[in-house]
Design a protein around this motif. Structure first.
Motif, PDB file in Angstrom:
ATOM      1  N   UNK A 227     -36.184  38.862  12.475  1.00 38.13           N
ATOM      2  CA  UNK A 227     -35.508  39.947  13.189  1.00 38.13           C
ATOM      3  C   UNK A 227     -34.125  40.131  12.568  1.00 38.13           C
ATOM      4  N   UNK A 228     -33.645  41.380  12.549  1.00 40.53           N
ATOM      5  CA  UNK A 228     -32.316  41.633  11.984  1.00 40.53           C
ATOM      6  C   UNK A 228     -31.794  42.979  12.451  1.00 40.53           C
ATOM      7  N   UNK A 229     -30.498  43.177  12.249  1.00 43.61           N
ATOM      8  CA  UNK A 229     -29.866  44.476  12.483  1.00 43.61           C
ATOM      9  C   UNK A 229     -29.781  45.244  11.166  1.00 43.61           C
ATOM     10  N   UNK A 230     -29.551  46.535  11.275  1.00 48.32           N
ATOM     11  CA  UNK A 230     -29.393  47.365  10.080  1.00 48.32           C
ATOM     12  C   UNK A 230     -28.157  46.950   9.284  1.00 48.32           C
ATOM     13  N   UNK A 231     -27.079  46.564   9.975  1.00 48.95           N
ATOM     14  CA  UNK A 231     -25.875  46.137   9.271  1.00 48.95           C
ATOM     15  C   UNK A 231     -26.140  44.908   8.406  1.00 48.95           C
ATOM     16  N   UNK A 232     -26.893  43.961   8.927  1.00 47.51           N
ATOM     17  CA  UNK A 232     -27.194  42.755   8.157  1.00 47.51           C
ATOM     18  C   UNK A 232     -28.042  43.074   6.932  1.00 47.51           C
ATOM     19  N   UNK A 233     -28.974  43.997   7.068  1.00 48.65           N
ATOM     20  CA  UNK A 233     -29.798  44.353   5.914  1.00 48.65           C
ATOM     21  C   UNK A 233     -28.982  45.114   4.865  1.00 48.65           C
ATOM     22  N   UNK A 234     -27.974  45.843   5.296  1.00 47.63           N
ATOM     23  CA  UNK A 234     -27.077  46.482   4.330  1.00 47.63           C
ATOM     24  C   UNK A 234     -26.317  45.423   3.540  1.00 47.63           C
ATOM     25  N   UNK A 235     -25.896  44.365   4.210  1.00 42.66           N
ATOM     26  CA  UNK A 235     -25.246  43.249   3.532  1.00 42.66           C
ATOM     27  C   UNK A 235     -26.210  42.620   2.529  1.00 42.66           C
ATOM     28  N   UNK A 236     -27.446  42.444   2.940  1.00 43.75           N
ATOM     29  CA  UNK A 236     -28.446  41.855   2.041  1.00 43.75           C
ATOM     30  C   UNK A 236     -28.670  42.755   0.827  1.00 43.75           C
ATOM     31  N   UNK A 237     -28.750  44.056   1.043  1.00 45.56           N
ATOM     32  CA  UNK A 237     -28.919  44.988  -0.074  1.00 45.56           C
ATOM     33  C   UNK A 237     -27.765  44.869  -1.058  1.00 45.56           C
ATOM     34  N   UNK A 238     -26.556  44.758  -0.545  1.00 43.49           N
ATOM     35  CA  UNK A 238     -25.391  44.627  -1.420  1.00 43.49           C
ATOM     36  C   UNK A 238     -25.448  43.352  -2.250  1.00 43.49           C
ATOM     37  N   UNK A 239     -26.108  42.313  -1.737  1.00 44.83           N
ATOM     38  CA  UNK A 239     -26.215  41.073  -2.509  1.00 44.83           C
ATOM     39  C   UNK A 239     -27.133  41.240  -3.711  1.00 44.83           C
ATOM     40  N   UNK A 240     -27.926  42.308  -3.728  1.00 43.83           N
ATOM     41  CA  UNK A 240     -28.771  42.621  -4.887  1.00 43.83           C
ATOM     42  C   UNK A 240     -28.116  43.628  -5.821  1.00 43.83           C
TER      43      UNK A 240
END
Length: 348
Positions: A227-240
């Motif tokens: 489970x996650x929030x959209x903000x956290x997935x944006x952070x994950x995207x930035x790590x790529x």
């Protein structure tokens, strides 16, 4: 980006989605964020930045993939390692399946179990051992939940830690993804999007994993459960997309987004689905052919375009309305609207 938000709100009004959260990353920052609708048709709880979504198969690339790459980076695993090295009790026909075969969905394992009821008792890896191979490992792409479940078990066997604890320690905590987890405590996280109606509980599933196999495994699995929030997935995207925010070395990120399956019936990287040239995709037509992403059965998706430096996080719980939803048609429309607006903004 008001036009994009209007599009989401229109879909909510038409009853195509209960609600949604959108994050657009561009040029190494979150360029746009919005929410629309509610977390359920049965209550008036609005979708906010705090809303947790069941990521379903986004778990594969948000938890399992980076965990495997982290172990490779630390030289505890290699793509060519055979599974028989770590699972000596597995049958002879599966001992030669490699880590890379599982990551690229070319293991020969079937896509799923024949029967998967929410109240089933499932025992892994024994159930995987029992599945007859559908093809010789390495010869054909068949998107398989079973292969990703096996990778989750591999992470636990190599690291000596439970999958959820390992992902928290080495992926989510370093990235400060503080709202990304398995098995959320519903008394602590009170804004969770509901998924499908379940006759077993006489209501909508909320805060427990929607996927039947992951549920039978206690909510923690390599293929689903996160489970996650959209903000956290944006952070994950930035790590790529942003070297300064990466926790994985560029070598391993590059390997993961390179096509490993040409001529075998699919365009797969390690974990990621690759857009490729001249291919219909859920990220629409304006993303560059080198783009990579993934979707989740509940209604989630994450797509990244390294050339245009764009990432789109689109979280919704479309399965809340039933499995015959319109998301396959809507996803490309949304991504095309986002990229068109970005291009327009750059020329204004």
């Amino acid at each position: 980006m008001d036009e994009v938000k209007d599009l989401l709100q229109e879909w909510v009004r038409e009853g195509l989605l209960p609600g949604a959260a959108l994050r657009v990353v561009h040029k190494r920052k979150v360029w746009y964020a919005c929410e629309a609708g509610t977390t359920s048709v049965s209550k008036e709880q609005p979708v906010t930045s705090e809303t947790l979504y069941d990521l379903a198969s986004l778990t594969k690339v948000t938890a399992t993939l980076p965990a495997i790459l982290w172990l490779m980076q630390k030289k505890q695993l290699a793509p060519e390692d055979p599974l028989g090295r770590f699972f000596p009790d597995c049958p002879a026909d599966k001992k030669g399946i490699t880590v890379a075969h599982l990551l690229t969905h070319t293991s020969g394992l079937p896509a799923d179990l024949e029967q998967r009821n929410r109240d089933d008792t499932l025992v892994f890896p024994e159930l995987i051992y029992q599945q007859p191979l559908q093809s010789e490992p390495g010869t054909k792409v068949v998107y398989s939940d079973l292969g990703m479940i096996w990778l989750g078990l591999l992470i636990e066997r190599v690291s000596g830690e439970p999958l959820d604890a390992f992902a928290q320690k080495h992926i989510f905590r370093p990235l400060q993804m503080n709202h990304t987890l398995y098995c959320p405590n519903k008394s602590h996280f009170q804004n969770i999007a509901s998924t499908e109606y379940s006759s077993l509980i006489g209501g909508y599933i909320c805060g427990e994993v929607h996927d039947e196999k992951a549920y039978a495994m206690g909510g923690v699995a390599g293929h689903a459960g996160l489970f996650a929030t959209a903000d956290d997935l944006a952070v994950y995207a930035l790590s790529w997309l942003d070297e300064e925010r990466a926790i994985l070395e560029s070598k391993w990120r590059s390997i993961a987004i390179r096509c490993h399956t040409l001529g075998r019936g699919g365009t797969r990287g390690f974990g990621w689905d690759l857009k490729g040239p001249d291919r219909e995709s859920s990220c629409g037509v304006r993303f560059h052919p080198t783009s990579f992403g993934h979707t989740g059965f509940t209604g989630t998706s994450l797509w990244m375009d390294p050339v245009q430096e764009i990432a789109v996080v689109f979280l919704t719980n479309a399965v809340h309305l039933g499995r015959d939803h319109q998301l396959r048609r809507l996803r490309p429309l949304l991504h095309d609207a986002v990229t068109a607006r970005i291009r327009k903004g750059l020329t204004e």
